[in-house]
Design an enzyme around this catalytic site. Structure first.
Site, PDB file in Angstrom:
ATOM      1  CG  MET A 191      -1.584  -3.590  12.320  1.00  0.00           C
ATOM      2  SD  MET A 191      -2.024  -3.626  10.566  1.00  0.00           S
ATOM      3  CE  MET A 191      -3.791  -3.874  10.639  1.00  0.00           C
TER       4      MET A 191
ATOM      5  CG  HIS B 112     -12.804 -11.932   8.070  1.00  0.00           C
ATOM      6  ND1 HIS B 112     -11.453 -11.765   8.083  1.00  0.00           N
ATOM      7  CD2 HIS B 112     -13.262 -11.163   7.047  1.00  0.00           C
ATOM      8  CE1 HIS B 112     -11.101 -10.933   7.112  1.00  0.00           C
ATOM      9  NE2 HIS B 112     -12.192 -10.553   6.478  1.00  0.00           N
TER      10      HIS B 112
ATOM     11  CD  GLU C 240     -12.454  -8.030   8.295  1.00  0.00           C
ATOM     12  OE1 GLU C 240     -11.235  -7.760   8.203  1.00  0.00           O
ATOM     13  OE2 GLU C 240     -13.219  -8.063   7.317  1.00  0.00           O
TER      14      GLU C 240
ATOM     15  CG  ASP D  63      -1.821  -1.025   1.457  1.00  0.00           C
ATOM     16  OD1 ASP D  63      -2.202  -1.635   0.457  1.00  0.00           O
ATOM     17  OD2 ASP D  63      -2.194  -1.288   2.620  1.00  0.00           O
TER      18      ASP D  63
ATOM     19  CG  ASP E 240      -9.097  -5.866  10.933  1.00  0.00           C
ATOM     20  OD1 ASP E 240      -8.381  -5.059  11.561  1.00  0.00           O
ATOM     21  OD2 ASP E 240      -8.695  -6.503   9.930  1.00  0.00           O
TER      22      ASP E 240
ATOM     23  CE  LYS F 243     -12.642 -12.847   3.628  1.00  0.00           C
ATOM     24  NZ  LYS F 243     -12.225 -11.916   2.566  1.00  0.00           N
TER      25      LYS F 243
HETATM   26  C1  GLT Z   1      -7.607  -7.399   3.093  1.00  0.00           C
HETATM   27  C2  GLT Z   1      -8.473  -8.263   3.973  1.00  0.00           C
HETATM   28  C3  GLT Z   1      -8.490  -7.821   5.370  1.00  0.00           C
HETATM   29  C4  GLT Z   1      -7.178  -7.899   6.055  1.00  0.00           C
HETATM   30  C5  GLT Z   1      -6.149  -7.046   5.492  1.00  0.00           C
HETATM   31  C6  GLT Z   1      -4.817  -7.357   6.110  1.00  0.00           C
HETATM   32  S1  GLT Z   1      -6.121  -6.972   3.798  1.00  0.00           S
HETATM   33  O1  GLT Z   1      -8.260  -6.218   2.787  1.00  0.00           O
HETATM   34  O2  GLT Z   1      -9.786  -8.287   3.427  1.00  0.00           O
HETATM   35  O3  GLT Z   1      -9.468  -8.444   6.128  1.00  0.00           O
HETATM   36  O4  GLT Z   1      -7.357  -7.425   7.372  1.00  0.00           O
HETATM   37  O5  GLT Z   1      -3.982  -8.055   5.308  1.00  0.00           O
HETATM   38 MN    MN Z   2      -9.329  -7.458   8.098  1.00  0.00          MN
HETATM   39 MN    MN Z   3     -12.973  -8.390   5.369  1.00  0.00          MN
END
Ligand code: GLT
Ligand code: MN
Ligand code: MN
Length: 388
Positions: free
Chosen positions: A89, A221, A218, A58, A246, A184
């Site tokens: 981070m 996820h 996340e 990025d 996240d 995920k």
């Molecule tokens: C990507 C993914 C995310 C992750 C990121 C870290 S990149 O966008 O969908 O959930 O957190 O690599």
């Molecule tokens: Mn993420």
């Molecule tokens: Mn995501």
């Protein structure tokens, strides 16, 4: 009057890839232009964020010559200094490049695995250069479409060995750095190894340096798997492993939507914020989401402001929930705080177990009691809908 204005101590962060998302999807081209990392820092400062996170690429394109890398870093650093934003981070992109089509750390090809390690190590150096204390590992490509292609035991072992290698590198360099593993279940691979928070927590216990490694759960996820996100977060917290988070939103059973935080399941978002605030989680509140494809950069700012605003509104609601006398009285009742206490008390002992074995219980009377969760839930809904 609460204005829900973000402050640095709220620790709201965004990845460069979130506000920098151009709206490209598998069926459509970008709808927004690419902004430079420095431009994105100014944008984040304008909306009131505390920090910015990045993948190696990025910040610096993978094929950038050293002179270009230096000038990007210089501009980025100036933007950080101008705005006071920090980089809590960093992470590495082990999924975009074609070489990672069959995974990075879990690839069947030893050349790919070595390249992935080299790339991760350089990304760690880059993160450290900008002050990152957390390094996220999201193995988006670490999976399969066909299980005849890869031995699952080999993949699990390769993944573990790679994380061990990176921990050893950080130790060797005396970096003040911890790792946060992000699970995920699928997408972009058909299935991804270690698909949930729980799998990651189990994996961590089998690493060489478990104390250096936690999770980066996340919202979307876990919801993709139909799981209760807050429960997973609670388990990570209880294990001392909630190193990062996240935040976004998601309709279950769909592709990874990365919606604005709290825009889909307000109730789940409320319980999550309440949990984080009640336990005193002090890490970044990182919004890993992006604006709808319908938006221009004003809409991107609306999106980013919305994530933080919703968090702060829910934080205020959580405080009201904790102060609401009717709700708290009901909770005391539900938790049996005022009801007769059984003789059983304290920890296991030969004497306590003798008492427990002899204790009479009227299980029908106990079972007949209504638990009042309907009333409690409606009070919560009233509170969330603003009539309480
Ligand atoms: C990507 C993914 C995310 C992750 C990121 C870290 S990149 O966008 O969908 O959930 O957190 O690599
Ligand atoms: Mn993420
Ligand atoms: Mn995501």
């Amino acid at each position: 009057m609460e204005t829900y204005t973000p402050r640095p101590d709220h620790k709201f962060t965004f990845g460069l890839w979130t506000v920098g998302n151009t709206g490209r999807d598998p069926f459509g081209n970008p709808v927004r232009e690419t902004k430079t990392p420095a431009e994105l820092v100014y944008l984040l400062a304008e909306v009131g964020a505390y920090g910015v996170n990045f993948h190696d690429n990025d910040l610096i394109p993978i094929d950038a010559p050293p002179s270009q890398a230096e000038s990007i870093k210089k501009e980025f650093r100036k933007a950080l200094e101008d705005t006071g934003l920090v980089v809590p981070m960093a992470t590495t992109d082990l999924f975009h490049e074609a070489i990672f089509k069959d995974g990075a750390f879990t690839s069947n090809d030893p050349q790919v695995r070595a390249f992935a390690l080299q790339k991760a190590i350089k990304a760690i150096d880059l993160g450290i250069e900008f002050g990152a204390k957390i390094f996220v590992l999201w193995g988006g490509r670490e999976g399969t479409e066909t299980d005849s292609s890869k031995n699952a035991l080999d993949a699990i072992e390769r993944n573990r060995e790679a994380i061990n290698y990176l921990c050893n590198y950080a130790l060797d360099q005396k970096y003040d750095l911890k790792f946060a593993l992000e699970a995920k279940p699928n997408e972009p691979r058909g299935d991804i190894y270690n698909p949930t928070i729980g799998h990651m927590l189990a994996l961590i216990e089998h690493l060489d340096h478990p104390e250096m490694v936690g999770v980066n759960p996340e919202v979307a996820h876990e919801q993709m798997s139909g799981l209760n996100f807050m429960h997973g977060v609670a388990q990570a917290w209880e294990a001392g492993k909630l190193f990062h988070i996240d935040l976004n939103d998601q309709y279950p059973g769909r592709y990874d939507q990365d919606l604005r935080f709290g825009s889909r399941d307000i109730k789940a978002a409320f319980y999550l914020v309440k949990f984080l605030e009640d336990v005193g989680y002090s890490g970044s509140r990182h919004f890993d989401a992006h604006a709808y494809r319908s938006e221009d950069f004003d809409g991107v700012k609306d999106f980013a402001r919305g994530c933080m605003r919703t968090y702060l509104i829910l934080k205020e609601k959580a405080a009201r929930f904790n102060q609401d006398v009717e709700i708290q009285d009901l909770l005391s009742e539900i938790n049996g705080i005022n009801s007769p206490q059984p003789v059983l008390a304290g920890n296991y002992s030969t004497e306590n177990v003798r008492i427990l074995k002899a204790q009479p219980f009227d299980r029908e009377v106990i079972a007949r009691r209504g638990l009042k969760y309907e009333r409690l839930d409606q009070l919560t809904i009233d509170l969330l809908l603003g009539v309480r």
